[in-house]
Design an enzyme around this catalytic site. Sequence first.
Site, mmCIF file in Angstrom:
data_model
loop_
_atom_site.group_PDB
_atom_site.id
_atom_site.type_symbol
_atom_site.label_atom_id
_atom_site.label_comp_id
_atom_site.label_asym_id
_atom_site.label_seq_id
_atom_site.Cartn_x
_atom_site.Cartn_y
_atom_site.Cartn_z
ATOM 1 N N SER A 204 18.576 -86.245 30.180
ATOM 2 C CA SER A 204 17.304 -86.350 30.815
ATOM 3 C C SER A 204 16.193 -86.808 29.908
ATOM 4 O O SER A 204 16.453 -87.742 29.320
ATOM 5 C CB SER A 204 16.729 -84.954 31.200
ATOM 6 O OG SER A 204 15.793 -84.665 31.986
ATOM 7 N N ARG A 373 12.467 -85.486 35.895
ATOM 8 C CA ARG A 373 12.038 -84.374 36.551
ATOM 9 C C ARG A 373 12.995 -84.141 37.981
ATOM 10 O O ARG A 373 12.635 -83.233 38.404
ATOM 11 C CB ARG A 373 10.657 -84.050 36.711
ATOM 12 C CG ARG A 373 9.949 -82.744 36.735
ATOM 13 C CD ARG A 373 8.656 -82.675 37.090
ATOM 14 N NE ARG A 373 7.957 -82.526 35.860
ATOM 15 C CZ ARG A 373 6.726 -82.866 35.571
ATOM 16 N NH1 ARG A 373 6.156 -83.900 36.388
ATOM 17 N NH2 ARG A 373 6.145 -82.986 34.279
ATOM 18 N N VAL A 495 10.381 -74.777 32.128
ATOM 19 C CA VAL A 495 10.166 -75.963 31.135
ATOM 20 C C VAL A 495 9.996 -77.315 32.061
ATOM 21 O O VAL A 495 9.899 -77.184 33.321
ATOM 22 C CB VAL A 495 11.835 -76.238 30.684
ATOM 23 C CG1 VAL A 495 12.446 -74.971 29.823
ATOM 24 C CG2 VAL A 495 12.856 -76.349 31.781
ATOM 25 N N GLU A 496 9.726 -78.401 31.351
ATOM 26 C CA GLU A 496 9.248 -79.627 32.009
ATOM 27 C C GLU A 496 8.031 -79.279 32.732
ATOM 28 O O GLU A 496 8.139 -79.900 33.805
ATOM 29 C CB GLU A 496 10.293 -80.383 32.622
ATOM 30 C CG GLU A 496 11.325 -80.919 31.518
ATOM 31 C CD GLU A 496 12.264 -82.078 32.311
ATOM 32 O OE1 GLU A 496 11.684 -82.558 33.264
ATOM 33 O OE2 GLU A 496 13.372 -82.086 31.716
ATOM 34 N N GLY A 497 7.272 -78.567 32.490
ATOM 35 C CA GLY A 497 5.943 -78.306 33.394
ATOM 36 C C GLY A 497 6.146 -76.882 33.911
ATOM 37 O O GLY A 497 7.140 -76.927 34.711
#
Length: 830
Positions: A204, A373, A495-497
């Site tokens: 990722s 994402r 995670v990731e926002g």
Amino acid sequence: MISVWTTLAVTVVAAWVLGYFAAPLWLWTLAAVAVGFVAGAGSIFWLVFVLVATLCNVVPLRRALIASPLFALFRRILPAISQTEREALDAGTVWWEGDLFSGRPDWRKFLAYPAPRLSAQEQAFVDGPVETLCRMVDDWEVTRELGDLPAQAWQYIKDEGFLGMIIPSQYGGKGFSALAHSEVVMKLTSRSTTAAVSVMVPNSLGPAELLLHYGTQSQKDHYLPRLARGLEVPCFALTSPEAGSDAGSIPDYGIVCRGEWQGRSDVLGMRLTWEKRYITLGPIATLLGLAFRLYDPQRLLGGEQDLGITLALIPTDTPGVHIGRRHLPLDSAFMNGPNWGREVFVPMDTVIGGVEQVGQGWRMLMNCLAAGRSISLPANGVGVGKLCALTVGAYGRVRSQFNIPIARFEGVQEAIARIGGNLYVMDAARIMTAGAVDLGEKPAVVSAIVKYHLTERGRRVINDAMDVHGGKGICLGPSNYLARVYQATPIPITVEGANILTRSMIIFGQGAIRGHPFVREEIEATHDEDGRRALVRFDRALFGHVGFVVTNVCRALWLGLSEARLARVPGDAHTRRYYQQLTRMSAGFALVADLCMLTLGGSLKRRELLSARLGDILSQLYLACAALKRYHDAGSPADDLPMLHWGVRDALYRIQEAFFVVFCNLPNAAAALLMRWIVFPLGRMFRVPPDELGRDIARILGTPGPARERLTRGAYVPSEESDPVGALEAALRAAIAAEPVEAKIQAAVRAGTIAARWTAEQVEVSLAAGLISAEEAQTLERAARLRRKAIMVDDFPRDLDRSELVQTTEPVSFEPLRAAFEAARAGSAA
């Protein structure tokens, strides 16, 4: 002489037709002339008409007298956009969300998008190495006993190229598609969160992807083969204690200077100071991707002193790098931990992309996130959903209460329906979005939609699954296949926002600028330093925007009054109305979004809840589209209709309710009333999915067959009865095989042919009487044994000594109780 009312009616109809079909300005002008002549208009009308027509059609005059003052006003009232915000808005591409924002989705184009498929090599990997890795991992052992994947599993991950799925074959990687990446993560998630996270992170957002897009050729040649073969284990360090969601404000810094590096003196480099946390694979990483703000106080690079966010690759054995300690994310066992460094010197060639990419780190991250994402975290949510659908469907058929399988209780069916319906939509969105990435898109807004909604729906699905399992779900142990998934569910939410900010700030906040056909051009025009060019751009965008609003007013009102029944759309008898209704909701959304931006202006950026609800509408439009695309691409199987109907009806109901919440919370009550009247002139029309769909979905999930297999395809399904999921699947099939025999015995009991009270005794008497065969008795015995294995939970010594783990497998004997009943019966008869 034509009456005033006739003239008014003709004018309204003409204006509606012109607006509905987005007629150009010159055609509006001709229509106005025609109406004036037919109505015999007087001099005042013609004077006003000539003035307005001249102002609108003579472009230089229009720019000077209309566009120029509005341009100055817009420049004053529009909120400032920071550089980090601009780079986030510029990241990625606009895909299907642009059609949804237009109010006129092109369904034929949509259905013509190719259905994504795995290549033969990718399918072989999923069926081979991924299956093998799933068999190698026992989640209880990983989380409770080892605190990590087994050493042989780690070695297998490296040897089989799991860490290099996105790396092209020319560098020794797999070169897999986004869909294949998604399938691998999804299948691993259905077995072990630890295994899934350990594989998905290197594929990722991280060093490999950043190198592929931005690295120098020498960096690619050195690192990518090593990453592909697992000789390097990467991590990427972005989040700081003081900068989580606001990653653009990271305090970690580097100073350009000269220093000593590997025996060489006077090397141009950077002295870095940082503190990071929540870094997945950090404790075992050999290669650290690091984000920091770089400064050049001596101007050794010849430019500004503040160079901006920069990314570098640093070997973790570099002196001064501290790495290896762990966090413990909700008792999951994947490697995650902090790292830090103080005044660590590294040369400039550690910057990803070299000196040319200094200060470009935020842009690099945003562009990679726009695609990344879209894949890993949505696949994680779907993997959770597939495990839940597989096990809940079987458990609901195997587990009985009051002599009835619990899946026949309507309350349980409601939960099972949510699981099956949500999973159908989630999997559809996962596949469609991965397909878009494989077509070359980097759909930034769509990636935020699927990240948020698929992880959130994964949370709802596991909650429903836990409710259905009851005590079976809450007791930890080797036989509990849900508990660790349940514990880990908040991790992808975070995670990731973080999901709260993704919903309230990103989906509509970014979508309104990227997806809208005119807003971005208007904003960019106000920031254009070339005044003449800026005014030309603004004038073109502004008047295009006005026409766009007029068109959507006409379309939304007509589609609302007609319930969109005359809209030309594709689809069969089951789906045509859905396409019409989504067309109507798209037109309503385009109008409401514009009027919200018009009435609130720059303050809409600060009204996060309104932004969130507008984002909810856009998201549900996208998810409903994905469900319809899945049905179409699969050949419109009739068995899938209950899940399709549930998913699309649920989305339409949510869209409707989100609209009404927006109307209730707009500060301008008059504007809210106008919007409500235009978009919903006949009031609310969508309802929650009906109960009969729940019964159908519960039946599908509890019955092995094509529909259940399609819905759960891609999940890991162990064949061994020693595995708890494998035993549950075996119990399901055994229970189904036993049902006709059980029905035969129960009919005899009700008829009084058999007087036995207890199940085991009923079987014995039925066998002795010849009512059932020995083979049928064995079928019942197997079903009872597997049913017991499926519903049992683990028990431990009082001190929870791990070495004395025991599962009670022998059934409790009810013989003394049965004897007591028989004695009582005999005494009563006497």
